[in-house]
Design a protein around this motif. Structure first.
Motif, mmCIF file in Angstrom:
data_model
loop_
_atom_site.group_PDB
_atom_site.id
_atom_site.type_symbol
_atom_site.label_atom_id
_atom_site.label_comp_id
_atom_site.label_asym_id
_atom_site.label_seq_id
_atom_site.Cartn_x
_atom_site.Cartn_y
_atom_site.Cartn_z
ATOM 1 N N LYS A 60 105.377 17.302 15.154
ATOM 2 C CA LYS A 60 105.165 16.457 16.327
ATOM 3 C C LYS A 60 105.405 15.003 15.957
ATOM 4 C CE LYS A 60 104.088 19.684 19.227
ATOM 5 N NZ LYS A 60 104.926 19.952 20.425
ATOM 6 N N SER A 61 106.692 14.612 15.923
ATOM 7 C CA SER A 61 107.021 13.240 15.532
ATOM 8 C C SER A 61 106.569 12.223 16.559
ATOM 9 C CB SER A 61 108.535 13.108 15.323
ATOM 10 O OG SER A 61 109.228 13.421 16.513
ATOM 11 N N SER A 62 106.275 12.683 17.788
ATOM 12 C CA SER A 62 105.844 11.745 18.827
ATOM 13 C C SER A 62 104.413 11.267 18.616
ATOM 14 C CB SER A 62 105.966 12.397 20.202
ATOM 15 O OG SER A 62 105.160 13.560 20.268
ATOM 16 N N LEU A 63 103.634 11.993 17.802
ATOM 17 C CA LEU A 63 102.240 11.630 17.572
ATOM 18 C C LEU A 63 102.118 10.635 16.429
ATOM 19 C CD1 LEU A 63 100.351 15.030 17.895
ATOM 20 C CD2 LEU A 63 100.350 13.143 19.509
ATOM 21 N N THR A 64 101.318 9.591 16.639
ATOM 22 C CA THR A 64 101.011 8.651 15.560
ATOM 23 C C THR A 64 99.897 9.195 14.682
ATOM 24 O OG1 THR A 64 101.641 6.794 16.952
ATOM 25 C CG2 THR A 64 100.290 6.294 15.024
ATOM 26 N N SER A 65 98.842 9.730 15.311
ATOM 27 C CA SER A 65 97.733 10.280 14.538
ATOM 28 C C SER A 65 96.884 11.197 15.407
ATOM 29 C CB SER A 65 96.862 9.163 13.959
ATOM 30 O OG SER A 65 96.219 8.446 14.996
ATOM 31 N N ILE A 66 96.074 12.062 14.734
ATOM 32 C CA ILE A 66 95.097 12.926 15.399
ATOM 33 C C ILE A 66 93.760 12.701 14.710
ATOM 34 C CG2 ILE A 66 94.543 15.270 16.116
ATOM 35 C CD1 ILE A 66 97.416 16.053 15.497
ATOM 36 N N THR A 67 92.701 12.505 15.497
ATOM 37 C CA THR A 67 91.379 12.272 14.930
ATOM 38 C C THR A 67 90.382 13.247 15.555
ATOM 39 O OG1 THR A 67 91.910 9.923 14.745
ATOM 40 C CG2 THR A 67 89.607 10.553 14.445
ATOM 41 N N ILE A 68 89.610 13.913 14.689
ATOM 42 C CA ILE A 68 88.512 14.765 15.130
ATOM 43 C C ILE A 68 87.202 14.049 14.796
ATOM 44 C CG2 ILE A 68 87.272 16.923 14.716
ATOM 45 C CD1 ILE A 68 89.763 17.425 16.259
ATOM 46 N N VAL A 69 86.357 13.781 15.809
ATOM 47 C CA VAL A 69 85.070 13.113 15.598
ATOM 48 C C VAL A 69 83.963 14.087 15.999
ATOM 49 C CG1 VAL A 69 83.618 11.139 16.142
ATOM 50 C CG2 VAL A 69 86.102 10.882 16.081
ATOM 51 N N ARG A 70 83.064 14.391 15.050
ATOM 52 C CA ARG A 70 81.967 15.305 15.318
ATOM 53 C C ARG A 70 80.771 14.550 15.911
ATOM 54 N NH1 ARG A 70 83.457 16.461 9.902
ATOM 55 N NH2 ARG A 70 84.637 18.409 9.632
ATOM 56 N N LYS A 71 79.795 15.290 16.382
ATOM 57 C CA LYS A 71 78.602 14.700 16.978
ATOM 58 C C LYS A 71 77.763 13.948 15.938
ATOM 59 C CE LYS A 71 79.031 16.107 21.245
ATOM 60 N NZ LYS A 71 79.165 15.154 22.368
ATOM 61 N N ASN A 72 77.915 14.293 14.677
ATOM 62 C CA ASN A 72 77.125 13.630 13.625
ATOM 63 C C ASN A 72 77.831 12.382 13.082
ATOM 64 O OD1 ASN A 72 79.217 14.727 12.218
ATOM 65 N ND2 ASN A 72 77.961 15.984 10.827
ATOM 66 N N ARG A 73 78.845 11.871 13.821
ATOM 67 C CA ARG A 73 79.573 10.641 13.478
ATOM 68 C C ARG A 73 80.485 10.804 12.275
ATOM 69 N NH1 ARG A 73 77.638 5.797 15.953
ATOM 70 N NH2 ARG A 73 78.682 4.614 14.315
ATOM 71 N N THR A 74 80.737 12.011 11.818
ATOM 72 C CA THR A 74 81.741 12.218 10.777
ATOM 73 C C THR A 74 83.078 12.446 11.461
ATOM 74 O OG1 THR A 74 81.360 14.592 10.674
ATOM 75 C CG2 THR A 74 80.058 13.200 9.181
ATOM 76 N N ASN A 75 84.180 12.184 10.733
ATOM 77 C CA ASN A 75 85.485 12.354 11.350
ATOM 78 C C ASN A 75 86.525 12.735 10.320
ATOM 79 O OD1 ASN A 75 87.209 9.887 10.468
ATOM 80 N ND2 ASN A 75 85.257 8.944 11.103
ATOM 81 N N VAL A 76 87.616 13.284 10.818
ATOM 82 C CA VAL A 76 88.796 13.610 10.006
ATOM 83 C C VAL A 76 90.003 13.024 10.727
ATOM 84 C CG1 VAL A 76 90.268 15.431 9.074
ATOM 85 C CG2 VAL A 76 87.788 15.734 9.115
ATOM 86 N N TRP A 77 90.831 12.289 9.971
ATOM 87 C CA TRP A 77 92.012 11.622 10.553
ATOM 88 C C TRP A 77 93.257 12.130 9.859
ATOM 89 C CZ3 TRP A 77 95.865 8.725 8.313
ATOM 90 C CH2 TRP A 77 96.671 7.963 9.152
ATOM 91 N N VAL A 78 94.258 12.523 10.653
ATOM 92 C CA VAL A 78 95.563 12.938 10.119
ATOM 93 C C VAL A 78 96.621 12.162 10.882
ATOM 94 C CG1 VAL A 78 97.214 14.827 9.854
ATOM 95 C CG2 VAL A 78 94.791 15.235 9.441
ATOM 96 N N GLY A 79 97.548 11.531 10.159
ATOM 97 C CA GLY A 79 98.566 10.729 10.826
ATOM 98 C C GLY A 79 99.809 10.585 9.982
ATOM 99 N N ARG A 80 100.751 9.827 10.511
ATOM 100 C CA ARG A 80 102.008 9.577 9.800
ATOM 101 C C ARG A 80 102.005 8.168 9.225
ATOM 102 N NH1 ARG A 80 106.311 12.925 10.501
ATOM 103 N NH2 ARG A 80 105.959 14.723 11.879
ATOM 104 N N TRP A 81 102.447 8.074 7.982
ATOM 105 C CA TRP A 81 102.564 6.766 7.331
ATOM 106 C C TRP A 81 103.842 6.775 6.498
ATOM 107 C CZ3 TRP A 81 100.932 2.084 7.927
ATOM 108 C CH2 TRP A 81 101.119 1.159 6.910
#
Length: 549
Positions: A60-81
């Motif tokens: 998905k070259s159109s996406l800059t990044s995807i972020t998953i944020v949980r209820k406990n304020r933790t997150n995972v970020w995946v993106g293109r650089w």
């Protein structure tokens, strides 16, 4: 003209449909991802989430990044650089992103596209699609954020084929640029302070159309900008984000009528040959003139920045240009000689300040002043040939000045074996006292290394005493019309010089006044060495040094 208008309207509708299809596809993809993540929300660890999102982002070259944020304020970020898919755990996010994730519920009305904004960590304009997800027990578990970069979106929409010289662009009701040819050409990782506005992209046609749309005129078919007329087609999308999106197509009217007029002008074969020959000859002559002129222009621009380390080679066969080149090289040689006697870095900074509208006239300024002196200089220099002594001082001052420049100091003057430096002028430096202290400590360290090399050769060391004081001075251009100098004057200068001399009587190589100590914010091992009344003063001055300095 009618056929062109029909094709243009069809193209605009196709663009609008492509935009709708693009956003619907993104909604569906967000729903799929959130469903996969949600079904394993409690058992899915960061590694598994990264694997899923990375595999998705690869295609998905159109996406800059995807972020998953949980209820406990933790997150995972995946993106293109820089062309690669990368990831990060618990990356820094705006507080608003956490609030949405913690308070959000699937189907609560807070999902969907947001208005364009500047992504805080990377400074890039993005459009975010927000989707809340639930776990296996249908309990809210977190939020998914899909970010689209404007450059990627512009490239995707520009690939739609259309009439010759057609230009398409998209903006929302606020004028925020969503897609535009200029966004495709921008640097891959350019940062922005605010969202690009359609009126600030250097496109007068786009700006004029936005101004008309902002007044409620959505049905225009023609617009004139300057002396050129354009055919216009507009499609309005009202179901993407909070604001309406407008897809616009423009074609120069001349593109439609031009071929008819051009075919009416018949030229003979001989005229065509003459024109072509004239163009070729003019190109050859023009290049032989433009090449040396361009090189001279580049060299002149470099000289304006006091960059004298450049060569101007002879490229022209014309006497006038060759004479100009020789005169320019002679000027460079003269400036190179002149530059050895002025602090070029200071002159360059003063030029920048004046260019930005700042004054360099004398003004009262609090500065920190540093004086250095060589211990026993007379005995070291006694009997040394002048050339050898000059070489020694040049090598010694090279070490000191490097440390001063490294810490942002302004070199004022060399006085025999002494050096005078100050901070907080011409630039404002709130941490000027700390900069001066750190420069003094760096000088002592560098001199120790220098003396170690001299001792290894059986030569006498150049021990350096340093005095430092902070106080008010008059800073600015001082001198005559024939000889001007950017310097400082005042009692604080004399105090710094006396503190340096005081080191001889108190047995210290670094003497710092209490005013500098009070101004500093860094943590140093201060040690009081004396309380004295300096010449010309009535009050005591507390003198400190820094242990192990």
């Amino acid at each position: 003209m009618s056929l062109t208008r029909m094709a243009q309207v069809k193209q605009t509708m196709m663009l609008s449909e492509e935009l709708t299809s693009f956003t619907n596809s993104l909604r569906q993809e967000a729903a799929t991802i959130s469903e996969v993540i949600g079904q394993s929300a409690f058992g899915l660890n960061n590694k598994e989430i990264i694997t899923i999102l990375s595999a998705y982002s690869e295609h998905k070259s159109s996406l800059t990044s995807i972020t998953i944020v949980r209820k406990n304020r933790t997150n995972v970020w995946v993106g293109r650089w820089k062309g690669e898919v990368v990831h990060e755990v618990n990356t820094e996010l705006a507080e608003e992103a956490y609030v949405y994730a913690i308070e959000g519920r699937p189907g609560d009305g807070g999902e969907g596209f947001e208005d364009i904004y500047i992504e805080p960590s990377e400074g890039r304009p993005v459009i975010t699609y927000t989707k809340h997800f639930a776990d296996q027990s249908n309990q809210p578990a977190g939020t998914l954020y899909l970010d689209l970069g404007l450059k990627t979106l512009s490239k995707s929409l520009s690939d739609i084929p259309g009439p010759d010289q057609e230009k398409i662009f998209i903006f929302d009701a606020n004028g925020s640029a969503i897609a535009h040819p200029s966004l495709i050409k921008m640097e891959a990782y350019k940062t922005f302070r605010k969202v690009p506005h359609i009126g600030n992209l250097g496109d007068p046609v786009a700006k004029a159309i936005y101004q008309k749309i902002s007044t409620g005129n959505f049905d225009m078919t023609d617009i004139k900008v300057g002396k050129e007329a354009w055919l216009v087609s507009i499609a309005r999308n009202q179901d993407v984000g909070d604001s309406d999106w407008f897809a616009v197509s423009v074609i120069p009217r001349q593109v439609v009528l031009g071929p008819v007029l051009d075919r009416a002008k018949l030229v003979t074969f001989i005229s065509l040959v003459i024109v072509v020959a004239a163009i070729i000859i003019s190109q050859l002559v023009g290049r032989s003139i433009a090449r040396p002129l361009g090189k001279l222009a580049s060299a002149a621009a470099a000289v304006q920045e006091l960059d004298l380390k450049l060569a101007v080679s002879e490229l022209s066969y014309f006497d006038e240009l060759r004479k100009t080149e020789k005169a320019f090289r002679a000027m460079l040689r003269s400036l190179d000689v002149f530059a050895k006697y002025v602090p070029s870095s200071l002159v360059r900074r003063l030029m920048q300040l004046q260019a930005n509208g700042y004054s360099v006239i004398a003004e009262e300024r609090k500065v920190t002043i540093l004086f250095t002196d060589v211990v026993g200089y007379t005995s070291i220099s006694d009997g040394m040939p002048p050339a050898e002594l000059a070489a020694l001082l040049n090598e010694y001052f090279e070490i000191l000045v490097d440390k001063v420049i490294e810490h942002g100091g302004t070199v004022d003057k060399f006085i025999g074996d002494a050096l005078m430096v100050f901070w907080n002028a011409p630039d404002h430096q709130p941490d000027h006292a700390d900069r001066a202290i750190q420069a003094g400590l760096a000088i002592q360290e560098a001199v120790r290394g220098f003396n170690a090399l001299r001792s290894a050769k059986g030569l006498m060391p150049l021990e350096t005493r340093i005095g430092m004081h902070t106080g008010l001075v008059l800073a600015g251009e001082i001198g005559s019309t024939e000889r001007m100098n950017y310097t400082i004057v005042g009692d604080a200068v004399n105090t710094a010089a006396r503190l340096e001399s005081l080191g001889k009587s108190v047995g210290q190589m670094l003497c710092i006044s209490s005013s500098t100590k009070d101004e500093a914010h860094g943590i140093y091992q201060w040690q009081e060495v004396d309380r004295i009344i300096l010449r010309g003063r009535s009050d005591q001055t507390l003198v400190y040094t820094i242990k192990d300095a």
